[in-house]
Design a protein around this motif. Structure first.
Motif, PDB file in Angstrom:
ATOM      1  N   VAL A 138      54.423 -50.271  52.071  1.00 39.95           N
ATOM      2  CA  VAL A 138      54.326 -50.668  53.481  1.00 39.95           C
ATOM      3  C   VAL A 138      53.131 -51.588  53.729  1.00 39.95           C
ATOM      4  O   VAL A 138      53.079 -52.282  54.756  1.00 39.95           O
ATOM      5  N   ARG A 139      52.182 -51.623  52.799  1.00 41.12           N
ATOM      6  CA  ARG A 139      50.997 -52.473  52.968  1.00 41.12           C
ATOM      7  C   ARG A 139      51.204 -53.871  52.411  1.00 41.12           C
ATOM      8  O   ARG A 139      50.356 -54.741  52.572  1.00 41.12           O
ATOM      9  N   GLU A 140      52.325 -54.094  51.723  1.00 36.81           N
ATOM     10  CA  GLU A 140      52.565 -55.361  51.053  1.00 36.81           C
ATOM     11  C   GLU A 140      53.606 -56.202  51.790  1.00 36.81           C
ATOM     12  O   GLU A 140      54.194 -55.772  52.781  1.00 36.81           O
ATOM     13  N   LYS A 141      53.830 -57.406  51.243  1.00 36.75           N
ATOM     14  CA  LYS A 141      54.852 -58.311  51.755  1.00 36.75           C
ATOM     15  C   LYS A 141      55.954 -58.439  50.714  1.00 36.75           C
ATOM     16  O   LYS A 141      55.683 -58.479  49.515  1.00 36.75           O
ATOM     17  N   ILE A 142      57.190 -58.487  51.170  1.00 33.76           N
ATOM     18  CA  ILE A 142      58.310 -58.656  50.247  1.00 33.76           C
ATOM     19  C   ILE A 142      58.119 -59.961  49.478  1.00 33.76           C
ATOM     20  O   ILE A 142      57.906 -61.019  50.080  1.00 33.76           O
ATOM     21  N   PRO A 143      58.167 -59.916  48.130  1.00 32.42           N
ATOM     22  CA  PRO A 143      57.816 -61.098  47.327  1.00 32.42           C
ATOM     23  C   PRO A 143      58.904 -62.174  47.289  1.00 32.42           C
ATOM     24  O   PRO A 143      59.489 -62.456  46.245  1.00 32.42           O
ATOM     25  N   GLY A 144      59.195 -62.778  48.425  1.00 30.37           N
ATOM     26  CA  GLY A 144      60.055 -63.947  48.441  1.00 30.37           C
ATOM     27  C   GLY A 144      61.522 -63.670  48.702  1.00 30.37           C
ATOM     28  O   GLY A 144      62.021 -62.556  48.551  1.00 30.37           O
ATOM     29  N   LEU A 145      62.231 -64.753  49.066  1.00 29.08           N
ATOM     30  CA  LEU A 145      63.649 -64.665  49.380  1.00 29.08           C
ATOM     31  C   LEU A 145      64.500 -64.244  48.179  1.00 29.08           C
ATOM     32  O   LEU A 145      65.414 -63.417  48.339  1.00 29.08           O
ATOM     33  N   PRO A 146      64.283 -64.778  46.972  1.00 27.91           N
ATOM     34  CA  PRO A 146      65.112 -64.337  45.837  1.00 27.91           C
ATOM     35  C   PRO A 146      65.071 -62.827  45.630  1.00 27.91           C
ATOM     36  O   PRO A 146      66.104 -62.192  45.428  1.00 27.91           O
ATOM     37  N   LEU A 194      64.607 -52.955  52.011  1.00 28.31           N
ATOM     38  CA  LEU A 194      63.815 -54.012  52.641  1.00 28.31           C
ATOM     39  C   LEU A 194      63.113 -53.551  53.908  1.00 28.31           C
ATOM     40  O   LEU A 194      62.572 -54.368  54.644  1.00 28.31           O
ATOM     41  N   ALA A 195      63.118 -52.243  54.162  1.00 21.50           N
ATOM     42  CA  ALA A 195      62.579 -51.741  55.428  1.00 21.50           C
ATOM     43  C   ALA A 195      61.141 -51.261  55.323  1.00 21.50           C
ATOM     44  O   ALA A 195      60.573 -50.822  56.326  1.00 21.50           O
ATOM     45  N   ALA A 196      60.536 -51.340  54.148  1.00 25.43           N
ATOM     46  CA  ALA A 196      59.180 -50.823  53.982  1.00 25.43           C
ATOM     47  C   ALA A 196      58.140 -51.943  54.086  1.00 25.43           C
ATOM     48  O   ALA A 196      57.300 -51.946  54.990  1.00 25.43           O
ATOM     49  N   ALA A 197      58.169 -52.903  53.175  1.00 25.79           N
ATOM     50  CA  ALA A 197      57.186 -53.985  53.156  1.00 25.79           C
ATOM     51  C   ALA A 197      57.471 -54.993  54.268  1.00 25.79           C
ATOM     52  O   ALA A 197      58.559 -55.030  54.840  1.00 25.79           O
ATOM     53  N   ARG A 198      56.477 -55.844  54.570  1.00 26.01           N
ATOM     54  CA  ARG A 198      56.629 -56.873  55.596  1.00 26.01           C
ATOM     55  C   ARG A 198      57.576 -57.967  55.106  1.00 26.01           C
ATOM     56  O   ARG A 198      57.532 -58.364  53.937  1.00 26.01           O
ATOM     57  N   PRO A 199      58.427 -58.506  55.983  1.00 23.35           N
ATOM     58  CA  PRO A 199      59.408 -59.507  55.552  1.00 23.35           C
ATOM     59  C   PRO A 199      58.789 -60.803  55.019  1.00 23.35           C
ATOM     60  O   PRO A 199      59.191 -61.302  53.978  1.00 23.35           O
TER      61      PRO A 199
END
Length: 311
Positions: A138-146, A194-199
């Protein structure tokens, strides 16, 4: 003689150097192809995004009529879900039509297989594991669209399996599931990926919202009974030593928190002998698997954005 030995060593050195260069080029080629494959998969999944939820919403046949009972067996890795579910299906299929369904994704086994690839397997597995861990945090960002598209694609795979379960139940076949989708705990444990990290971007945020709707729709089908296999982290890791300790510990911690839309839950101590676990589980489901199927229209619905399925 000395000149011949020197020439032989030079030849051997050149051969080894050539082999080393070939392996490096092969690794680079495979790595590049994997990136291209990921991008191709992303493109393919992007073409399915717009129609995926609408296809589920249009599938009204599976939402009408009667549904045969469903028993969900849940618990962390190493709790004995697969053994118990297979055993239960073999036993009850003699009494009534019964099917076994796996509703997980199998990503852990996939990671282990990738790790066994020669030369580059371990490196690629570490990279994929790092991206997966970042997506769950939850503290991270999703690593990219792929990465987001791959996670969304895996969720579509789960939806496909879930719809097959509904089809079986609509035909009067009772289903015993190994795992069950939930919307309460994001990022792992059969919840929205995809509901945990920032989009990180608008398109990823839209993907996350669409994926959450899919999980809300699946979770709205409350199991007739949940068998919750409780086990401590040490026991789970002793049974599954190839699994990541921190992830197993996290699953052990959240297992008692899952409610599955207030489904009836039987807690079973999975650290006991299998005979004890089996007796308690079989006694709990005996009455349910013998009763008449219930109406799909009486299934509880989620209060937070559940599908309104159209005919």
């Amino acid at each position: 003689m000395i000149r011949s030995r020197t020439r032989l060593r030079w030849t051997q050195g050149l051969v080894f150097a050539g082999l080393a260069l070939g392996l490096i080029l092969l690794a680079s080629h495979v790595h590049r192809n994997l990136i291209e494959a990921e991008l191709a998969l992303s493109t393919l999944l992007l073409l399915t995004v717009l129609g995926s939820i609408e296809a589920v919403e249009r599938d009204a046949v599976l939402m009408r009529g009667t549904l045969a009972p469903l028993i969900a067996i849940v618990g962390t890795d190493g709790s004995g879900k697969s053994t118990l579910s297979a055993d239960m299906c073999r036993s009850f299929v003699r009494k009534r039509p019964t099917a076994l369904a796996y509703l997980g994704l199998g990503t852990g086994d996939l990671g282990n297989r990738i790790k066994q690839w020669p030369i580059i397997g371990a490196r690629i597995e570490r990279k994929l594991a790092r991206k997966a861990s970042q997506t769950r945090d939850v503290r991270e960002k999703i690593p990219g669209l792929p990465t987001a598209l791959v996670v969304y694609g895996l969720s579509l795979l789960r939806v496909h399996r879930f719809r097959r379960v509904l089809a079986l139940r609509s035909r009067g076949i009772a289903v015993i599931t190994d795992r069950y989708p939930q919307e309460e705990i994001p990022g792992f444990y059969d919840g929205p990926g995809l509901a945990a990290a920032r989009p990180g971007s608008r398109i990823v945020a839209r993907l996350a919202a669409r994926e959450l709707r899919l999980y809300q729709w699946m979770a709205s089908f409350t199991p007739d009974l949940v068998l919750r296999l409780n086990v401590d982290a040490a026991t789970a890791l002793a049974r599954k030593p190839d699994h990541k300790a921190h992830l197993v510990a996290a699953k052990v911690a959240v297992t008692p928190l899952l409610r599955f839309h207030d489904a009836p839950i039987v807690d079973i101590d999975a650290t006991a002998s299998y005979d004890q676990v089996r007796r308690q589980a079989f006694a709990s489901v005996e009455g349910i698997l013998g009763r008449q199927p219930q109406s799909a229209e009486r299934q509880p619905r989620s209060d937070s954005g559940t599908f309104a399925v159209q005919a």
